[in-house]
Design an enzyme around this catalytic site. Structure first.
Site, PDB file in Angstrom:
ATOM      1  N   HIS A 280       0.831  -1.221   0.000  1.00 22.78           N
ATOM      2  CA  HIS A 280       0.000   0.000   0.000  1.00 22.78           C
ATOM      3  C   HIS A 280       0.858   1.260   0.000  1.00 22.78           C
ATOM      4  O   HIS A 280       0.439   2.296  -0.505  1.00 22.78           O
ATOM      5  CB  HIS A 280      -0.955  -0.010   1.199  1.00 22.78           C
ATOM      6  CG  HIS A 280      -2.162  -0.865   0.983  1.00 22.78           C
ATOM      7  ND1 HIS A 280      -3.431  -0.491   1.376  1.00 22.78           N
ATOM      8  CD2 HIS A 280      -2.300  -2.080   0.401  1.00 22.78           C
ATOM      9  CE1 HIS A 280      -4.293  -1.442   1.049  1.00 22.78           C
ATOM     10  NE2 HIS A 280      -3.629  -2.420   0.463  1.00 22.78           N
TER      11      HIS A 280
ATOM     12  N   GLY B 158       4.649   6.130  -4.572  1.00 24.54           N
ATOM     13  CA  GLY B 158       5.881   5.343  -4.581  1.00 24.54           C
ATOM     14  C   GLY B 158       6.258   4.825  -3.202  1.00 24.54           C
ATOM     15  O   GLY B 158       5.618   5.172  -2.197  1.00 24.54           O
TER      16      GLY B 158
ATOM     17  N   PRO C  80      -5.570  -1.160  -5.587  1.00 28.57           N
ATOM     18  CA  PRO C  80      -6.406  -2.285  -6.025  1.00 28.57           C
ATOM     19  C   PRO C  80      -7.489  -2.590  -4.986  1.00 28.57           C
ATOM     20  O   PRO C  80      -7.257  -2.443  -3.787  1.00 28.57           O
ATOM     21  CB  PRO C  80      -5.406  -3.437  -6.139  1.00 28.57           C
ATOM     22  CG  PRO C  80      -4.095  -2.765  -6.406  1.00 28.57           C
ATOM     23  CD  PRO C  80      -4.138  -1.496  -5.607  1.00 28.57           C
TER      24      PRO C  80
ATOM     25  N   HIS D  59      -1.310 -13.384  -0.748  1.00 29.02           N
ATOM     26  CA  HIS D  59      -2.486 -13.731   0.065  1.00 29.02           C
ATOM     27  C   HIS D  59      -2.393 -15.159   0.596  1.00 29.02           C
ATOM     28  O   HIS D  59      -3.332 -15.645   1.222  1.00 29.02           O
ATOM     29  CB  HIS D  59      -3.774 -13.545  -0.748  1.00 29.02           C
ATOM     30  CG  HIS D  59      -4.129 -12.096  -0.966  1.00 29.02           C
ATOM     31  ND1 HIS D  59      -5.095 -11.669  -1.847  1.00 29.02           N
ATOM     32  CD2 HIS D  59      -3.631 -10.963  -0.403  1.00 29.02           C
ATOM     33  CE1 HIS D  59      -5.174 -10.335  -1.820  1.00 29.02           C
ATOM     34  NE2 HIS D  59      -4.291  -9.891  -0.946  1.00 29.02           N
TER      35      HIS D  59
END
Ligand SMILES: *[C@@H]1O[C@H](CO)[C@@H](O)[C@H](O)[C@H]1NC(C)=O
Ligand SMILES: *[C@@H]1O[C@H](CO)[C@@H](O)[C@H](O)[C@H]1NC(C)=O
Length: 330
Positions: free
Chosen positions: A72, A78, A164, A194
C-alpha cells in the site's frame, strides 16, 4: 568514469561481462542498491530483522500486515513511507488503508536504528525490509532488498483512490499494476502474497449472499466450500470478523493459495477472478506445476516481483528526507 573504465580494461572480457551482470543485478536506474547501508549503518538490516521477529513471535498476524503495508505504501506516491504519516487526512486515514496493521513494528525498528546510527536509515527502507523479513518468517524464501530509498514529504488520503480493490475485475487489476510498471505475472505473483493473512467478512458478504444483486452466491465459489464461508461469516453478522485468505494454510508462505483458486476456494472476488481469466489462469497453473506448461517457482518469483514493486517511485532527491520519526515529517 575514467577509473572504472580502466578497471574494466585490465580484465579479460568474460570477467567484464560477469561484473557488468552482477552490477545490473544489484543496481537499478532508480538509485536503490543491495547493501546501501553496509558502511553507514552495517547493522541496519539485522536490527530490522530482529525487531520484526520479536513482534511476530508475539503476534504472527502482523506478518501479513507488514507485507500489505509495504504494498500500500508503494502504490501511492511510490515506496516512500508516505503510508506511515500520522494526522488528519494522511494516506493511512484513507478507506482502503483502514485495516493496515503493524505501524508499531516500524516505529520500534526506527527507534532502535536511530540509537544505532541516527539519521541514516529511511522509514521507506525499514518497511521494505520488514516486508521481506515477514515473508521469510512465514516460511518464504529470502531475497535481497535493494535499499537507499528516502522518505517522502507528501501523504494525502486523496492519493489513495487507485489502490487495487477486492472487487476489481482482472482487467482493472492488470491496469492498476501496469500503471506501476508491473506486468501480469507480477500481478499474479504478488496477489499470491495472500497465502498469508485474512480479510474481513464485510468484504465478502455480498459475494456469499447476494452476488451482483442475484440474491445468491458467486457461482465461482466451490459449492462444498460455501457452507463453510457462510458459517464463518453469518448473514448480517459481525462484518469485522476475519477469514483466512488461504484456507487451510494461512500462516505458511506457500502455493496453497493458488491451489485454493483452482478449487474455487479463493476468498476475495478479485482473487478468484484470476482463475477465470485465461491470461492470469495460465500463470496460476504454472505456479501449480500443471503438466505441459513451463513451471514457475512461486518463492523465487515472489522475491523478484517484490524487488520490482519496491522500486516504484523511489525518491532520493530534494523532495525527500530521512525522517527522524516514521510517523511524522521532519
Ligand atoms: C453483474 O450483472 C450485470 C448485469 O446484471 C452483468 O452485466 C455483469 O457481467 C455481472 N457481473 C459479474 C461480475 O458477474
Ligand atoms: C477452512 O475450510 C474448512 C472446510 O473446508 C473449514 O472447516 C475451516 O473452518 C476453514 N478454516 C479457516 C481458517 O477458514
Amino acid at each position: 568514469m575514467e577509473g572504472s573504465f580502466g578497471f574494466y580494461k585490465k580484465m579479460p572480457f568474460f570477467l567484464c561481462v560477469l561484473v557488468a551482470m552482477s552490477m545490473a543485478n544489484t543496481v537499478n536506474g532508480q538509485g536503490t542498491r543491495v547493501g546501501f547501508y553496509a558502511t553507514t549503518c552495517s547493522r541496519a538490516e539485522s536490527i530490522v530483522k530482529s525487531t520484526v521477529e520479536s513482534h511476530l513471535n508475539s503476534d504472527s498476524t502482523l506478518a501479513a500486515g507488514l507485507l500489505r503495508m509495504h504494498f500500500h505504501d508503494c502504490f501511492v506516491q511510490g515506496c516512500d513511507g508516505s503510508i506511515l504519516i500520522d494526522g488528519a487526512g494522511t494516506e493511512k486515514t484513507a478507506g482502503p488503508n483502514g485495516g493496515l496493521r503493524g505501524y508499531e513494528v516500524i516505529d520500534d525498528a526506527k527507534t532502535k536504528l536511530e540509537a544505532a546510527c541516527a539519521g541514516v536509515v529511511s522509514c521507506a527502507d525499514i518497511l521494505a525490509l520488514a516486508a521481506r523479513d515477514s515473508v521469510v518468517w512465514s516460511g518464504g524464501v529470502s531475497w535481497q532488498v535493494p535499499t537507499g530509498r528516502k522518505d517522502g514529504r507528501v501523504s494525502k488520503a486523496s492519493d489513495a483512490g487507485n489502490l487495487p480493490s477486492p472487487f476489481d475485475s482482472v482487467d482493472v487489476q492488470k491496469n492498476k499494476f501496469s500503471d506501476k510498471g508491473l506486468n501480469t505475472q507480477d500481478l499474479v505473483t504478488l496477489v499470491g502474497g495472500h497465502t498469508i493473512g485474512t480479510t474481513s467478512c464485510g468484504l465478502i458478504s455480498s459475494r456469499i449472499y447476494n452476488f451482483n444483486g442475484t440474491a445468491s452466491a458467486d457461482p465461482s465459489i466451490d459449492p462444498s466450500f460455501l457452507p463453510t464461508l457462510r458459517s464463518l461469516c453469518p448473514q448480517n453478522g459481525d462484518g469485522s470478523k476475519r477469514v483466512a485468505l488461504d484456507n487451510g494454510s494461512q500462516t505458511k508462505f506457500d502455493t496453497s493459495f493458488f491451489a485454493n483458486l483452482r478449487s474455487g476456494r479463493g476468498i476475495l472476488q478479485s482473487d478468484q477472478a484470476l482463475w477465470a481469466d485465461a491470461s492470469t489462469k495460465t500463470i496460476v497453473q504454472r505456479f501449480l506445476g500443471v503438466r505441459g506448461l513451463l513451471g514457475l517457482v512461486f518463492n523465487a518469483e515472489f522475491g523478484k516481483s517484490m524487488v520490482k514493486m519496491s522500486n516504484i517511485g523511489v525518491k532520493t532527491g530534494a523532495d525527500s528526507e530521512i525522517r527522524k520519526k516514521c510517523s511524522a515529517f521532519n
